[in-house]
Design an enzyme around this catalytic site. Structure first.
Site, PDB file in Angstrom:
ATOM      1  N   ASP A 123      49.457  40.552  30.456  1.00  0.00           N
ATOM      2  CA  ASP A 123      48.715  41.811  30.516  1.00  0.00           C
ATOM      3  C   ASP A 123      48.690  42.526  29.160  1.00  0.00           C
ATOM      4  O   ASP A 123      49.690  42.556  28.445  1.00  0.00           O
ATOM      5  CB  ASP A 123      49.356  42.762  31.531  1.00  0.00           C
ATOM      6  CG  ASP A 123      49.341  42.229  32.960  1.00  0.00           C
ATOM      7  OD1 ASP A 123      49.284  41.003  33.144  1.00  0.00           O
ATOM      8  OD2 ASP A 123      49.402  43.062  33.889  1.00  0.00           O
ATOM      9  N   HIS A 165      46.333  45.680  29.011  1.00  0.00           N
ATOM     10  CA  HIS A 165      46.119  47.025  29.566  1.00  0.00           C
ATOM     11  C   HIS A 165      45.744  48.083  28.534  1.00  0.00           C
ATOM     12  O   HIS A 165      46.336  49.159  28.481  1.00  0.00           O
ATOM     13  CB  HIS A 165      47.350  47.479  30.359  1.00  0.00           C
ATOM     14  CG  HIS A 165      47.399  46.910  31.745  1.00  0.00           C
ATOM     15  ND1 HIS A 165      46.405  47.142  32.676  1.00  0.00           N
ATOM     16  CD2 HIS A 165      48.301  46.106  32.358  1.00  0.00           C
ATOM     17  CE1 HIS A 165      46.704  46.510  33.800  1.00  0.00           C
ATOM     18  NE2 HIS A 165      47.843  45.862  33.633  1.00  0.00           N
ATOM     19  N   ASP A 210      43.896  41.340  32.872  1.00  0.00           N
ATOM     20  CA  ASP A 210      44.318  42.739  32.772  1.00  0.00           C
ATOM     21  C   ASP A 210      44.235  43.250  31.336  1.00  0.00           C
ATOM     22  O   ASP A 210      45.231  43.606  30.698  1.00  0.00           O
ATOM     23  CB  ASP A 210      45.718  42.955  33.368  1.00  0.00           C
ATOM     24  CG  ASP A 210      45.673  43.098  34.883  1.00  0.00           C
ATOM     25  OD1 ASP A 210      44.632  42.773  35.485  1.00  0.00           O
ATOM     26  OD2 ASP A 210      46.685  43.543  35.469  1.00  0.00           O
ATOM     27  N   ASN A 226      43.457  41.218  38.125  1.00  0.00           N
ATOM     28  CA  ASN A 226      43.049  42.088  39.233  1.00  0.00           C
ATOM     29  C   ASN A 226      42.414  43.387  38.739  1.00  0.00           C
ATOM     30  O   ASN A 226      41.663  44.030  39.480  1.00  0.00           O
ATOM     31  CB  ASN A 226      44.232  42.385  40.166  1.00  0.00           C
ATOM     32  CG  ASN A 226      45.345  43.153  39.498  1.00  0.00           C
ATOM     33  OD1 ASN A 226      45.880  42.730  38.476  1.00  0.00           O
ATOM     34  ND2 ASN A 226      45.706  44.288  40.059  1.00  0.00           N
ATOM     35  N   HIS A 227      42.666  43.766  37.485  1.00  0.00           N
ATOM     36  CA  HIS A 227      42.030  44.978  36.941  1.00  0.00           C
ATOM     37  C   HIS A 227      40.628  44.723  36.401  1.00  0.00           C
ATOM     38  O   HIS A 227      39.922  45.683  36.073  1.00  0.00           O
ATOM     39  CB  HIS A 227      42.908  45.608  35.862  1.00  0.00           C
ATOM     40  CG  HIS A 227      44.018  46.421  36.427  1.00  0.00           C
ATOM     41  ND1 HIS A 227      43.995  47.797  36.493  1.00  0.00           N
ATOM     42  CD2 HIS A 227      45.186  46.039  37.005  1.00  0.00           C
ATOM     43  CE1 HIS A 227      45.108  48.226  37.066  1.00  0.00           C
ATOM     44  NE2 HIS A 227      45.844  47.176  37.383  1.00  0.00           N
ATOM     45  N   HIS A 276      46.373  34.859  36.733  1.00  0.00           N
ATOM     46  CA  HIS A 276      46.901  36.210  36.602  1.00  0.00           C
ATOM     47  C   HIS A 276      48.022  36.496  37.592  1.00  0.00           C
ATOM     48  O   HIS A 276      49.097  36.956  37.222  1.00  0.00           O
ATOM     49  CB  HIS A 276      45.795  37.253  36.770  1.00  0.00           C
ATOM     50  CG  HIS A 276      46.318  38.649  36.594  1.00  0.00           C
ATOM     51  ND1 HIS A 276      46.713  39.121  35.364  1.00  0.00           N
ATOM     52  CD2 HIS A 276      46.584  39.644  37.491  1.00  0.00           C
ATOM     53  CE1 HIS A 276      47.184  40.358  35.504  1.00  0.00           C
ATOM     54  NE2 HIS A 276      47.123  40.690  36.781  1.00  0.00           N
TER      55      HIS A 276
END
Length: 306
Positions: A54, A56, A82, A114-115, A164
């Site tokens: 990730d 982010h 992500d 998932n983001h 992921h």
């Protein structure tokens, strides 16, 4: 397709954390779609490659990652999703990764997290950031439309399976994954959802995920999946781990997390996983880049661990 010179200028601009214009983002996303539509649900990847978790929206930590791991295209990279939400620079982060993908398509693999979804980004920061930086939601729409095309998983030299989240009770084999129709919003349930949302767990078998999507899966599940598919390892992201990486399930699974001091407050290290030409593994850990002045944000994003 614009000339590489145009792309190189855009990459240079993005490396300075300066967002592209709206029209340039649209062109970039259209180019990326044309590349990603040709890729597979289980995208084959050759070694050597450096595997990342990730990010982010922590742009300056992504730059630190490249400093530690080597710049593209000198280093081959596989990112496990992500890219957006949470951090202050989701726009610049995802723009840079997509621009690098378009420029060096065979050197960079970018998977879906998932983001990378319309629903999640409307809650956890990316949508609001696009509105703040562009004055409308067009850029958010260009990127979230692009996210539908991202591969779900990757397979390094037929041995290391990267994704992921985790496994699904609906998917016993890689061929099951290859047969999914991925070009859609992430569903609320089902096999595609599970790949992006599931987590390994200390308990055996399948369990209900506290996240409200996906499942937990035990060591027995991971061992059987690896055996059935001739795999040596499942590499995944999706969970904060304080050292940046964490082996679990008798080394059938490793979690790699590449956002140091996650949410600018968790105090964790980040890591990336180098897989060499002979499939040897080497973890590189890193701390956050020096803090920049934080931009004003329109509203605080909700607290949660997804």
């Amino acid at each position: 397709m614009p000339l590489n010179g145009d792309l190189d200028r855009q990459i240079e601009q993005l490396m300075e954390c300066k967002p592209l214009g709206e029209a340039d983002v649209k062109i970039l996303c259209d180019q990326a779609k044309a590349i990603l539509v040709e890729e597979y649900n289980v995208q084959p990847v050759k070694c050597p490659v450096t595997v990342c978790g990730d990010i982010h929206g922590q742009f300056y930590d992504l730059i630190e990652l490249f400093r530690i791991g080597g710049n593209a295209p000198d280093t081959n990279y596989l990112f496990m999703g992500d890219y957006v939400d949470r951090g202050y620079y989701s726009v610049e982060t995802v723009s840079l990764l997509v621009a690098l993908k378009v420029r060096y398509r065979d050197r960079l693999t970018i998977l879906r997290g998932n983001h990378e979804s319309r629903q999640i980004t409307q809650v956890y920061g990316f949508y609001d950031e696009c509105l703040r930086k562009y004055g409308n939601a067009n850029v958010w729409k260009y990127f979230t439309d692009l996210f539908d095309y991202l591969p779900l998983t990757a397979l390094i030299e037929s041995q290391v399976f990267c994704l992921h989240g985790g496994l699904s009770p609906s998917l016993d084999t890689l061929d099951n994954i290859r047969s999914l129709d991925r070009i859609q919003e992430v569903p609320h349930e089902g096999p595609m959802c599970d790949l992006l949302w599931s987590d390994p767990d200390d308990r055996c078998g399948w369990g209900i995920s506290p996240r409200g999507a996906g499942y937990t899966f035990g060591q027995d599940i991971a061992t059987q999946f690896n055996h059935n598919n001739g795999l040596s390892l499942i590499s995944r992201a999706h969970q904060l781990v304080m050292e940046g990486y964490n082996w679990c399930q008798e080394k059938n699974v490793v979690t790699v997390f590449s956002a140091p001091n996650y949410c600018y407050r968790c105090g964790n290290m980040a890591a990336i996983l180098e897989i060499g030409e002979k499939m040897e593994q080497n973890f590189l850990q890193f701390d956050p880049a020096p803090r920049q002045v934080e931009p004003d944000t329109t509203r605080k994003t909700p607290d949660y661990f997804l």
